[in-house]
Structures are given as C-alpha cells and as structure tokens.
Design an enzyme around this catalytic site. Structure first.
Site, PDB file in Angstrom:
ATOM      1  N   GLU A   1      14.884 -15.080  -0.187  1.00  5.55           N
ATOM      2  CA  GLU A   1      14.944 -16.679   0.998  1.00  5.55           C
ATOM      3  C   GLU A   1      13.998 -18.041   0.955  1.00  5.55           C
ATOM      4  O   GLU A   1      14.649 -18.984   1.388  1.00  5.55           O
ATOM      5  CB  GLU A   1      15.494 -16.228   2.497  1.00  5.55           C
ATOM      6  CG  GLU A   1      16.550 -14.775   2.936  1.00  5.55           C
ATOM      7  CD  GLU A   1      15.962 -13.760   3.428  1.00  5.55           C
ATOM      8  OE1 GLU A   1      15.488 -14.374   4.466  1.00  5.55           O
ATOM      9  OE2 GLU A   1      16.639 -13.101   4.080  1.00  5.55           O
TER      10      GLU A   1
ATOM     11  N   ASP B   1       0.846  -1.530  -0.478  1.00 10.12           N
ATOM     12  CA  ASP B   1       0.489  -0.332  -0.273  1.00 10.12           C
ATOM     13  C   ASP B   1       0.745   1.198   0.039  1.00 10.12           C
ATOM     14  O   ASP B   1       1.568   1.602   0.588  1.00 10.12           O
ATOM     15  CB  ASP B   1      -0.723   0.273   0.944  1.00 10.12           C
ATOM     16  CG  ASP B   1      -2.166   1.242   1.490  1.00 10.12           C
ATOM     17  OD1 ASP B   1      -2.512   1.141   0.671  1.00 10.12           O
ATOM     18  OD2 ASP B   1      -1.667   2.224   2.579  1.00 10.12           O
TER      19      ASP B   1
END
Length: 554
Positions: free
Chosen positions: A270, A221
């Site tokens: 990751e 956002d």
C-alpha cells in the site's frame, strides 16, 4: 604491492528500486551506539548525530534494534507499547527526526518489530491478569490450566530459550494459584496467540503506524515463532535447547506463519518506496528459510548458517553454494552476516579454535582474529546478494570478554540454564574518539564498562589510516558499489584453487580468500582492487598471505 584504498561514496539507495537485493545494512544497537544526553545510555539523539558516519561508511540502510517503550527485561525485546518510544531513548519526535535526517543523507531505516511476544507490562497482558480466569483478553496470549492434582505442573514440557520451563503460573485476583501462561523467552515476555484475530489486526495497525512515520521496512524478531502446533503437544526430549534451530519443534517454524507474512506483504504494498520485511528465522535448513522469502512473503531472511560457519574454505563454499541454491527458486537474494547483538563478534570468534560456539568468554589470539575477520568481511561483501554489518565491526572491535559479573545485564546470564549469557561482550558501547569521557560515546560514562585502550580502536583513531579496518570497510563498500559484477545476483563461478583457498568470479570481478595459516602462490587474476592485508605481486604470480582476501578486476 599493498592494498589500494578507495575514498568513500555517498549512498544512492534512496533512488534505487529493489535496493534491498544488494543492500549493505548496518545494525545499530541503540543503547550502545551513541549517547546524546549524557546519561550513559545510547539514544535516538545520539544516533542522529552519528548518521554522517554511516553515510561516509557507504551503507545503504540502518536497522535499529528496539527502542519502544519497555521495562527492559530483555534489552527492549519486551515491548509494552509498540507505538511509543521508551523515554531512555527519547520521544516519537526524536524518532521522526531520525527518519528524516537519515533520508536526507540517503539512508533508509529499518525498525525492529517484536511480534512473537509482548512485555508482561503490555496493557493487554496486565488487564488479562487483573480480570482473572475467563477474561477474553487471555485468549490473546496462551493461558492454560496446569497438570497435576491441583494444576501445579506446567501444561506441557516446553522449555524457554533462556532456560527453565516455558511456562509461569499466575496468581488469581483472590490470591489463589491460577492458570499458566506461555513464554518461549523470559517470564516477562508472554507469547501472543496468533490464532486470535485481534492480535493479527493489531500488528497490521502497528506496521501502518511506522510506515506512516516513514520507516522503510521491518526486521521481524523470532519470525519463525508466531504460530504454535495445534494442541501445544509435548516434545518429549530432555535436551530441547540443543535441538533449537536444528530440528522441527512444535513452537518454531510452523507452516501457519506464512499466511501472516503474506498479509503483511499486502500492507507494505500500500506504500510507495519499496518497503521491505526481513525475517529473523532460525530453521533446521536453509531450504526451510527460503519459505519465508517466497515472492508474496518477506524480502530477505538472515542467513544464520553462514554466521555460524568456521573460517574454513570447504565449509564456507558448501554454505555459500547451499544458500544461493536455496534462494534461487524463490527469487530472493541471499544474505550474509558475520556478527550481531546476540553472538560473539567475529573478530573474537575467529581468534579462538573452532567449535566453541557463538558466545565466548575468552579473547583468544587477537591479532589472528582481526586478520581473519578482515579477510572474512571482504569475502562476505564479495558474495551475491545483501550483507549485514553490526555496529563496530567496521572498527575491528573484539568482544569484551572480561566484563565483571556484576556489570552484566544479559538476562540469560542470570539464569541457571539456557543461552550462555555472554551477549554483553558484543554490546559494549563503541568508541568514537581517542580520549574523553567514554571515548566519545557520551559525556556521562557508559552503561557497560569499556576496556582501557578502547580509544585506539575509535573512529577518530582509524580515520585516514590506510591500514585501518575502518578505511578497509569504507574502501570495500565503495568498490562494491562501483565494480561491475558485485552486489545483486545469484551467480558465481568457482575457480580452481589450492586446498584452503576460495577463488570465484563474478563477471569482471574475482575474489581470492586464503583461509589457511600459510601463504599461497596463485596466478595473478587481474588488477588488484583491494586486499585485507599486504599482498605481494611479482610478475604473473601473487603471494596471498595467510588469512587474507583480495579483490581483482579482470
């Protein structure tokens, strides 16, 4: 010949790599999707129960608007705890179960992240106020002394997107007037100071929390707002709100945001499973938007230029060409969207004359709006890249434009300036059944009033009706998945066409869209796959009605 409707397919996005390059992503606004506990408010339990609808529709992923712990000053975009679910929506166990259920159905889940600001009830902000001037926690936000003889004036001339000054003055613990804090949105939404390392560390931790839970990505956002220009300089304009998204502002689209997203991209790397970042970035140009999706930053960015384009062939072609050209150098897919929780549904926008903006309080010509919306949806789903759907658009829902003022809950509606404040009209809970309490939304009514006759547009009413908008969407997503040339990529070839008509080819596929108010005759491009309305083929010529789009295999 009438349109051919194909059966829906089960998404296979769970096994596709780079799935986001051609994904169809469905936005769920939790409070208005489905109510599982009968309190009149949508929740995670309700979403879980309705996930099969999204599988049958044929989308690849679900984007969930905020469901975090929040005082709900701005419908959850004021977050008090980024690692907790608000009790109105359920619990963390409900969130975990939703993620698991979605994955079992072949659906990915993208959660909303709100990093520009927190709630004023966030522990950091509450402690910063309680500690008073000099508190180290105040450095995590933008606290500044005021101007004037006694600091009675805001630190600069910035205005809130919701109207009024972007600053609110605090009261010190001893009861005297204190410093001011920055909030680009509501006063209950203080902006974080992203120059502070603790803020950066905290959000990397929040990313890992939800990735560990199984989230497949984040819609970010106000991705353009995190970094402010050094010194927080005055703007000097008296019409700042009209300049938003169209001009360079010291609080939006600063170059420093890109370092943040490069660090986030490393966090996602990751994790297995092709997790993604999606930018809500309002920028002056689509070329500036492309900066957010460079190879080491985000994966997608919303194409707001497309959303605000009128139903006009020349305008649409210009935005399509510009969008594809801007994304091509950075290797990112273009995205396309027609509606979301902040703007009038495109069924209603296209029912009104152009130029009225993206928030309306008039229904317009509903038959015309639906016809254009269906055509616009097929056009959008034929374009190269990824598409976003807003809940209920597959039902052809219009905005509810006659909500009584006392029922409205949009915070910008209750402010004297700023956004138009008519966003509640696109947030009315969607209908699932023809009859029953709240038309199947839940057993306890609905938090915004639904109009009479809402059940006629419900999932139940439209399922199995070959002329319905729901079956059109189901068919379109099936064809999009199966037809060579649709989905990923960035190339299309424009065909010669009369004024007001768009015609383009992608490999063995052709899309023709008539944006005019009269039927046009064209050479038959091939075998018709699907059309947004009745299309008549006679020999080697096709009559394409007004405001109609057709898909062809060639």
């Amino acid at each position: 010949m009438t349109q051919h409707l194909a059966a829906p397919a089960t998404p296979d996005s769970a096994t596709r790599t780079a799935w986001w390059r051609d994904a169809v992503i469905y936005q769920v606004y939790p409070r208005s999707f489905a109510d599982g506990n009968g309190d009149g408010m949508g929740d995670l339990q309700g979403i879980r129960a309705r996930l099969p609808h999204l599988r049958d529709l044929g989308v690849d992923a679900v984007w969930l608007s905020p469901f975090y712990a929040s005082p709900q000053a701005d419908a959850g975009y004021d977050v008090a705890d980024y690692r907790a679910v608000d009790p109105m929506f359920g619990t963390l166990l409900d969130a975990d179960a939703l993620l698991r259920d979605a994955h079992d159905l072949g659906l990915r889940v993208i959660v909303d992240l709100v990093p520009n600001h927190s709630s004023d009830r966030h522990d950091w902000f509450r402690r910063a106020l309680g500690d008073g001037p000099g508190s180290p926690l105040r450095d995590r936000y933008h606290f500044r002394p005021g101007k004037g003889t006694d600091g009675e004036l805001p630190p600069n001339d910035w205005e809130s997107v919701f109207g009024g000054p972007a600053w609110t003055r605090t009261t010190d613990p001893d009861g005297t007037p204190g410093d001011w804090y920055l909030h680009l949105f509501a006063p209950e939404q203080p902006d974080f100071n992203w120059e502070h390392p603790a803020v950066r560390d905290e959000f990397r931790s929040v990313l890992r929390f939800w990735l560990d839970m199984g989230a497949d990505g984040f819609r970010v956002d106000v991705a353009h707002g995190l970094v402010k220009a050094a010194g927080l300089p005055d703007i000097g304009h008296h019409d700042q709100l009209r300049l938003l998204g169209n001009d360079t502002m010291p609080f939006f689209d600063q170059d420093g945001v890109h370092e943040i997203y490069r660090s986030w991209r490393k966090v996602l790397a990751e994790y297995a499973g092709d997790r993604i970042l999606v930018a809500e970035a309002w920028t002056p140009t689509v070329e500036r938007t492309a900066h957010y999706v460079r190879p080491d930053e985000m994966h997608q960015a919303f194409n707001f230029q497309y959303l605000s384009t009128h139903w006009d062939a020349a305008e649409l072609r210009a935005v399509i060409d510009g969008s594809l050209a801007a994304m091509r150098p950075v290797g990112a897919p273009a995205t396309w969207v027609l509606s979301n929780h902040d703007v009038t549904r495109h069924t209603t926008r296209f029912a009104n004359p152009p130029g009225l903006g993206t928030q309306l309080r008039t229904p317009g010509d509903r038959a015309l709006g639906l016809r254009r919306a269906r055509a616009a949806s097929l056009l959008m789903l034929a374009l190269p890249g990824s598409a976003y759907l807003y809940q209920g658009e597959e039902l052809g829902l219009p905005d509810v434009t006659d909500l009584p003022d006392e029922a409205r809950q949009d915070p910008s509606f209750h402010r004297a300036e700023g956004q138009d404040g008519f966003r509640d009209g696109c947030r009315v809970p969607i209908p699932w059944t023809v009859e029953g309490p709240s038309y199947g939304f839940g057993t306890g009514g609905s938090w915004l009033p639904q109009p009479a006759g809402w059940g006629e547009l419900s999932v139940q009413a439209q399922t199995g009706d070959p002329a319905s908008t729901l079956e059109l969407y189901r068919a379109a997503l099936r064809v999009r998945r199966e037809q060579p040339g649709l989905g990923a990529g960035d190339a299309l070839e424009w065909n010669a066409a009369p004024d007001g008509v768009l015609s383009f080819r992608r490999e063995s596929f052709v899309c023709t869209a008539n944006t005019t108010g009269a039927a046009v005759r064209l050479p038959v491009p091939g075998r018709m796959l699907l059309a947004s309305g009745p299309v008549r083929v006679a020999g080697d010529e096709v009559e394409l009605p007004a405001d109609t789009t057709a898909w062809w295999a060639v």
